[in-house]
Design a protein around this motif. Structure first.
Motif, PDB file in Angstrom:
ATOM      1  N   THR A 272      40.199  67.356  14.774  1.00  0.00           N
ATOM      2  CA  THR A 272      39.368  67.358  13.527  1.00  0.00           C
ATOM      3  C   THR A 272      38.382  66.295  13.632  1.00  0.00           C
ATOM      4  O   THR A 272      37.218  66.408  13.230  1.00  0.00           O
ATOM      5  N   ALA A 273      38.815  65.093  14.080  1.00  0.00           N
ATOM      6  CA  ALA A 273      37.893  64.011  14.188  1.00  0.00           C
ATOM      7  C   ALA A 273      36.769  64.248  15.218  1.00  0.00           C
ATOM      8  O   ALA A 273      35.409  64.093  15.129  1.00  0.00           O
ATOM      9  N   VAL A 274      37.275  64.779  16.430  1.00  0.00           N
ATOM     10  CA  VAL A 274      36.265  65.226  17.357  1.00  0.00           C
ATOM     11  C   VAL A 274      35.374  66.022  17.222  1.00  0.00           C
ATOM     12  O   VAL A 274      34.255  65.945  17.532  1.00  0.00           O
ATOM     13  N   GLY A 275      35.864  67.230  16.422  1.00  0.00           N
ATOM     14  CA  GLY A 275      34.761  68.309  16.052  1.00  0.00           C
ATOM     15  C   GLY A 275      33.725  67.654  15.117  1.00  0.00           C
ATOM     16  O   GLY A 275      32.616  68.040  15.064  1.00  0.00           O
TER      17      GLY A 275
ATOM     18  N   MET B  92      45.692  56.061  20.668  1.00  0.00           N
ATOM     19  CA  MET B  92      46.389  54.726  20.581  1.00  0.00           C
ATOM     20  C   MET B  92      47.101  54.736  19.257  1.00  0.00           C
ATOM     21  O   MET B  92      48.066  53.959  19.119  1.00  0.00           O
ATOM     22  N   VAL B  93      46.927  55.656  18.273  1.00  0.00           N
ATOM     23  CA  VAL B  93      47.705  55.695  16.863  1.00  0.00           C
ATOM     24  C   VAL B  93      48.837  56.746  17.224  1.00  0.00           C
ATOM     25  O   VAL B  93      49.779  56.412  16.806  1.00  0.00           O
ATOM     26  N   LEU B  94      48.388  57.759  17.990  1.00  0.00           N
ATOM     27  CA  LEU B  94      49.482  59.115  17.841  1.00  0.00           C
ATOM     28  C   LEU B  94      50.417  58.684  18.772  1.00  0.00           C
ATOM     29  O   LEU B  94      51.699  58.878  18.399  1.00  0.00           O
ATOM     30  N   PHE B  95      50.440  58.016  20.178  1.00  0.00           N
ATOM     31  CA  PHE B  95      51.374  57.855  20.968  1.00  0.00           C
ATOM     32  C   PHE B  95      52.530  57.061  20.539  1.00  0.00           C
ATOM     33  O   PHE B  95      53.570  57.541  20.612  1.00  0.00           O
ATOM     34  N   PRO B  96      52.200  55.950  19.599  1.00  0.00           N
ATOM     35  CA  PRO B  96      53.187  55.258  19.376  1.00  0.00           C
ATOM     36  C   PRO B  96      53.922  55.894  18.085  1.00  0.00           C
ATOM     37  O   PRO B  96      55.354  55.845  17.964  1.00  0.00           O
ATOM     38  N   LEU B  97      53.289  56.576  17.143  1.00  0.00           N
ATOM     39  CA  LEU B  97      53.914  57.367  15.967  1.00  0.00           C
ATOM     40  C   LEU B  97      54.884  58.477  16.710  1.00  0.00           C
ATOM     41  O   LEU B  97      56.022  58.600  15.979  1.00  0.00           O
TER      42      LEU B  97
ATOM     43  N   VAL C 141      51.011  67.421  15.435  1.00  0.00           N
ATOM     44  CA  VAL C 141      50.320  66.378  14.930  1.00  0.00           C
ATOM     45  C   VAL C 141      49.270  65.861  16.041  1.00  0.00           C
ATOM     46  O   VAL C 141      48.118  65.234  15.521  1.00  0.00           O
ATOM     47  N   MET C 142      49.495  66.136  17.205  1.00  0.00           N
ATOM     48  CA  MET C 142      48.747  65.508  18.317  1.00  0.00           C
ATOM     49  C   MET C 142      47.355  66.496  17.991  1.00  0.00           C
ATOM     50  O   MET C 142      46.137  65.902  18.279  1.00  0.00           O
ATOM     51  N   ILE C 143      47.440  67.710  17.531  1.00  0.00           N
ATOM     52  CA  ILE C 143      46.127  68.721  17.253  1.00  0.00           C
ATOM     53  C   ILE C 143      45.266  67.891  16.141  1.00  0.00           C
ATOM     54  O   ILE C 143      43.983  68.390  16.329  1.00  0.00           O
TER      55      ILE C 143
ATOM     56  N   MET D 238      38.922  60.129  20.495  1.00  0.00           N
ATOM     57  CA  MET D 238      39.943  60.444  21.281  1.00  0.00           C
ATOM     58  C   MET D 238      40.887  59.207  21.814  1.00  0.00           C
ATOM     59  O   MET D 238      41.930  59.142  21.703  1.00  0.00           O
ATOM     60  N   GLY D 239      40.010  58.395  22.291  1.00  0.00           N
ATOM     61  CA  GLY D 239      40.641  57.009  22.642  1.00  0.00           C
ATOM     62  C   GLY D 239      41.482  56.482  21.463  1.00  0.00           C
ATOM     63  O   GLY D 239      42.555  56.006  21.814  1.00  0.00           O
ATOM     64  N   ALA D 240      40.893  56.126  20.493  1.00  0.00           N
ATOM     65  CA  ALA D 240      41.344  55.524  19.390  1.00  0.00           C
ATOM     66  C   ALA D 240      42.568  56.397  18.686  1.00  0.00           C
ATOM     67  O   ALA D 240      43.684  55.996  18.340  1.00  0.00           O
ATOM     68  N   SER D 241      42.291  57.799  18.687  1.00  0.00           N
ATOM     69  CA  SER D 241      43.522  58.694  18.133  1.00  0.00           C
ATOM     70  C   SER D 241      44.545  58.653  19.208  1.00  0.00           C
ATOM     71  O   SER D 241      45.881  58.449  18.488  1.00  0.00           O
TER      72      SER D 241
END
Length: 285
Positions: free
Chosen positions: A109-112, A209-214, A103-105, A204-207
């Motif tokens: 997709t957004a970065v590319g 912020m979402v991924l770590f809590p989830l 899920v972290m990976i 990457m920063g916004a991602s």
């Protein structure tokens, strides 16, 4: 006074102007090729994503080294404290860390996508006579290979360390299949991020912020029953919790129908909601 130059008084030579039919015959001697189908166009763009991996293999570090470090670090750092024995903890922990790593990976997709937009590549894609969403769908299809590779690396390392899935081969394949389906759907969240945010660092920063809590506020590392009541409410509603429960049950040879239904429900929701928002933003950009 004599001159060596002879002057011609005849009519000027005529200039041949080809007709439109003649030009069409020369420039397009064969019939125009048919418009590619949505599936064909999407697969072509997915092949482009895989070629990028071929030419820049260093970008596979996130699906190889990152999962290995996560498995080793959490197994031997917290395994003894949480389960009394790292191997016992690995039986509980490995399906969860597989979900976390894959899920972290998905955020790449957004970065590319954001990188291609900044370079002007997607402006060229939009001018091509192909199905409009093909570039986005193909990019996500190409990332599916990364998800499968990361899951395979984690599973292989887990087997070496002592992980034994009681569900056998079918249970493992079922768990990885659920993970890939969810990750494909979840990637649509990041395509919207890639279209809205201005640069790769913002994405990457916004991602994160979402991924770590989830991922950390879930049942990946510990049993939610040990958490405070207010935190358990969030953990139980967390889509990552449902995914981990379904993958863990599949690999253990059991079934968690409720978690599986929630996983498919979340997947459909992500595709429908964020897919529509992504295409709306993509068409208006």
């Amino acid at each position: 006074m004599s001159s060596d130059t002879a002057t011609s008084t005849g009519p000027a030579p005529s200039v041949y102007v080809p007709s439109s039919e003649a030009l069409a015959t020369v420039l397009a001697p064969a019939a125009r090729p048919p418009r590619p189908s949505p599936l064909s166009a999407s697969l072509t763009f997915s092949w482009r994503a895989m070629l990028k991996i071929k030419h820049v293999p260093e970008q596979l570090f996130d699906v190889t080294m990152f999962p290995i470090i996560m498995v080793l670090m959490f197994t031997y750092l917290f395994g003894g404290a949480l389960a009394g024995d790292p191997r016992d903890y690995l039986q509980f922990f490995l399906p969860g860390i597989m979900v976390t790593s894959v899920v972290m990976i998905t955020m790449y997709t957004a970065v590319g996508l954001n990188s291609d937009i900044e370079k002007g590549i997607f402006d060229r894609f939009r001018t091509l006579p192909v199905w409009r969403p093909a570039a986005l769908v193909g990019m996500i299809f190409g990332d599916v290979l990364r998800y499968i590779l990361a899951a395979t690396v984690i599973l292989t390392l887990g087997l070496v360390l002592g992980f034994r899935p009681e569900g056998g081969l079918l249970g493992v394949l079922g768990g990885i299949g659920l993970l890939v389906v969810f990750s494909f759907a979840f990637s649509w969240v990041w395509t919207l991020f890639g279209l809205i945010l201005r640069n790769e660092k913002s994405v990457m920063g916004a991602s994160m912020m979402v991924l770590f809590p989830l991922t950390f506020l879930s049942n990946v590392f510990v049993d939610p029953s040990t958490m405070p009541g207010w935190l358990q409410a969030f953990v139980k509603a967390n889509p990552i919790t449902h995914l981990v429960s379904s993958v863990r049950a599949s690999m253990a040879g059991t079934s968690d129908t409720s978690a599986m239904m929630w996983t498919f429900g979340w997947s459909v929701l992500f595709v429908v909601v964020f897919g529509i928002l992504t295409m709306y933003r993509y068409n208006r950009r």
